[in-house]
Design a protein around this motif. Structure first.
Motif, PDB file in Angstrom:
ATOM      1  N   GLY A  19      38.612  20.872  34.230  1.00 58.29           N
ATOM      2  CA  GLY A  19      39.447  21.817  33.509  1.00 58.29           C
ATOM      3  C   GLY A  19      39.154  23.252  33.888  1.00 58.29           C
ATOM      4  O   GLY A  19      40.077  24.062  34.067  1.00 58.29           O
ATOM      5  N   ALA A  20      37.866  23.587  34.035  1.00 58.61           N
ATOM      6  CA  ALA A  20      37.510  24.954  34.421  1.00 58.61           C
ATOM      7  C   ALA A  20      38.045  25.278  35.812  1.00 58.61           C
ATOM      8  O   ALA A  20      38.561  26.378  36.062  1.00 58.61           O
ATOM      9  CB  ALA A  20      35.993  25.128  34.376  1.00 58.61           C
ATOM     10  N   GLY A  21      37.933  24.317  36.727  1.00 59.96           N
ATOM     11  CA  GLY A  21      38.462  24.549  38.071  1.00 59.96           C
ATOM     12  C   GLY A  21      39.969  24.723  38.071  1.00 59.96           C
ATOM     13  O   GLY A  21      40.510  25.579  38.791  1.00 59.96           O
ATOM     14  N   ALA A  27      44.711  30.883  37.438  1.00 63.90           N
ATOM     15  CA  ALA A  27      44.610  32.344  37.375  1.00 63.90           C
ATOM     16  C   ALA A  27      44.794  32.962  38.760  1.00 63.90           C
ATOM     17  O   ALA A  27      45.480  33.990  38.906  1.00 63.90           O
ATOM     18  CB  ALA A  27      43.257  32.748  36.781  1.00 63.90           C
ATOM     19  N   ASP A  28      44.208  32.344  39.770  1.00 63.97           N
ATOM     20  CA  ASP A  28      44.384  32.852  41.139  1.00 63.97           C
ATOM     21  C   ASP A  28      45.852  32.778  41.564  1.00 63.97           C
ATOM     22  O   ASP A  28      46.379  33.701  42.199  1.00 63.97           O
ATOM     23  CB  ASP A  28      43.516  32.046  42.104  1.00 63.97           C
ATOM     24  CG  ASP A  28      42.027  32.295  41.899  1.00 63.97           C
ATOM     25  OD1 ASP A  28      41.684  33.335  41.305  1.00 63.97           O
ATOM     26  OD2 ASP A  28      41.228  31.434  42.320  1.00 63.97           O
ATOM     27  N   TRP A  29      46.502  31.682  41.197  1.00 60.17           N
ATOM     28  CA  TRP A  29      47.927  31.546  41.533  1.00 60.17           C
ATOM     29  C   TRP A  29      48.744  32.623  40.814  1.00 60.17           C
ATOM     30  O   TRP A  29      49.654  33.209  41.402  1.00 60.17           O
ATOM     31  CB  TRP A  29      48.403  30.157  41.116  1.00 60.17           C
ATOM     32  CG  TRP A  29      49.843  29.909  41.416  1.00 60.17           C
ATOM     33  CD1 TRP A  29      50.373  29.401  42.565  1.00 60.17           C
ATOM     34  CD2 TRP A  29      50.952  30.163  40.532  1.00 60.17           C
ATOM     35  NE1 TRP A  29      51.747  29.321  42.469  1.00 60.17           N
ATOM     36  CE2 TRP A  29      52.135  29.786  41.230  1.00 60.17           C
ATOM     37  CE3 TRP A  29      51.066  30.665  39.238  1.00 60.17           C
ATOM     38  CZ2 TRP A  29      53.399  29.893  40.663  1.00 60.17           C
ATOM     39  CZ3 TRP A  29      52.331  30.781  38.679  1.00 60.17           C
ATOM     40  CH2 TRP A  29      53.482  30.396  39.376  1.00 60.17           C
ATOM     41  N   THR A 125      38.773  30.568  31.451  1.00 56.44           N
ATOM     42  CA  THR A 125      39.941  31.234  30.861  1.00 56.44           C
ATOM     43  C   THR A 125      39.686  32.722  30.682  1.00 56.44           C
ATOM     44  O   THR A 125      40.530  33.565  31.003  1.00 56.44           O
ATOM     45  CB  THR A 125      40.277  30.593  29.506  1.00 56.44           C
ATOM     46  OG1 THR A 125      40.542  29.204  29.686  1.00 56.44           O
ATOM     47  CG2 THR A 125      41.491  31.254  28.871  1.00 56.44           C
ATOM     48  N   ARG A 126      38.518  33.041  30.155  1.00 59.16           N
ATOM     49  CA  ARG A 126      38.161  34.447  29.921  1.00 59.16           C
ATOM     50  C   ARG A 126      38.168  35.231  31.239  1.00 59.16           C
ATOM     51  O   ARG A 126      38.729  36.325  31.322  1.00 59.16           O
ATOM     52  CB  ARG A 126      36.793  34.512  29.267  1.00 59.16           C
ATOM     53  CG  ARG A 126      36.410  35.923  28.788  1.00 59.16           C
ATOM     54  CD  ARG A 126      35.195  36.422  29.515  1.00 59.16           C
ATOM     55  NE  ARG A 126      34.768  37.704  28.972  1.00 59.16           N
ATOM     56  CZ  ARG A 126      34.528  38.786  29.723  1.00 59.16           C
ATOM     57  NH1 ARG A 126      34.690  38.741  31.037  1.00 59.16           N
ATOM     58  NH2 ARG A 126      34.136  39.909  29.168  1.00 59.16           N
ATOM     59  N   ALA A 127      37.540  34.638  32.271  1.00 54.90           N
ATOM     60  CA  ALA A 127      37.493  35.323  33.568  1.00 54.90           C
ATOM     61  C   ALA A 127      38.895  35.511  34.135  1.00 54.90           C
ATOM     62  O   ALA A 127      39.224  36.572  34.686  1.00 54.90           O
ATOM     63  CB  ALA A 127      36.628  34.523  34.540  1.00 54.90           C
TER      64      ALA A 127
END
Length: 207
Positions: A19-21, A27-29, A125-127
């Motif tokens: 999930g983190a990945g 986010a990168d997308w 998510t935060r990052a």
């Protein structure tokens, strides 16, 4: 019981890492499909509110953690306690109920893995939120987003910790009663013939 708990905990850990990945990739997308909008002008009042929200929610989370530490220690002592070791004990029991301790250990492993998985996904998510705010509206927006994200994380952490305190008590009570009956017979403490006195669960004593 412990093996089942370890198996479930491992799958929860794997899900948290996946999930983190996935969140980081999303986010990168997102940043790859948005255009910077210039630096946002964040006023001192708004910045102060964001910092205060983060600060006070962090203090509240720390207080909840302190309470849970005492509570968790009490549960650990109960899990390792002999069944007749309460206020009505007269003689030491012949053995400890392994099922009770195994069930509590499995519950602890699964609970810790769940916390870790949620922490990993929330960290990603935060990052992602901070990076996107910084990229689109500038470093001040990223800073404010970080304060709000940390504050929301503190609130979520406090809620999850409070839920664990609420959930452990009935679980320990139910599993402990079952284990002790299996160990000493359906008569509870007194029915097994060991002279431990009345069943404290039947008297409504708190675990």
């Amino acid at each position: 019981m412990m093996a089942a708990g370890d198996w479930m905990a491992g799958h929860i850990d794997n899900f948290g890492n996946w999930g983190a990945g996935a969140i980081s990739s999303g986010a990168d997308w997102g940043m790859g499909h948005m255009q910077p909008q210039g630096h946002a002008d964040i006023g001192p009042r708004h910045m102060g509110f964001a910092r205060g929200f983060n600060d006070y929610s962090g203090r509240a989370a720390g207080g909840v953690d302190t309470v849970y530490g005492y509570y968790d220690g009490a549960i650990d002592r109960i899990a390792g306690m002999a069944p007749g070791g309460g206020r009505h004990a007269m003689t030491p029991p012949p053995q400890r109920p392994g099922f009770f301790r195994g069930a509590m250990g499995a519950y602890s492993n699964v609970s810790d893995s769940f916390d870790g998985a949620m922490g990993n996904m929330w960290g990603a998510t935060r990052a992602g939120v901070v990076d996107m705010a910084d990229y689109r509206w500038g470093p001040q927006a990223g800073e404010v987003a970080g304060y709000y994200a940390d504050g929301v994380g503190n609130v979520g952490h406090s809620g999850m910790t409070a839920w664990k305190m609420y959930g452990v008590r009935p679980f320990a009570k139910r599993v402990g009663k079952r284990a002790m009956r299996n160990q000493f017979g359906s008569g509870g403490y007194g029915g097994g013939g060991y002279g431990y006195g009345p069943d404290p669960y039947a008297r409504g004593y708190s675990v």
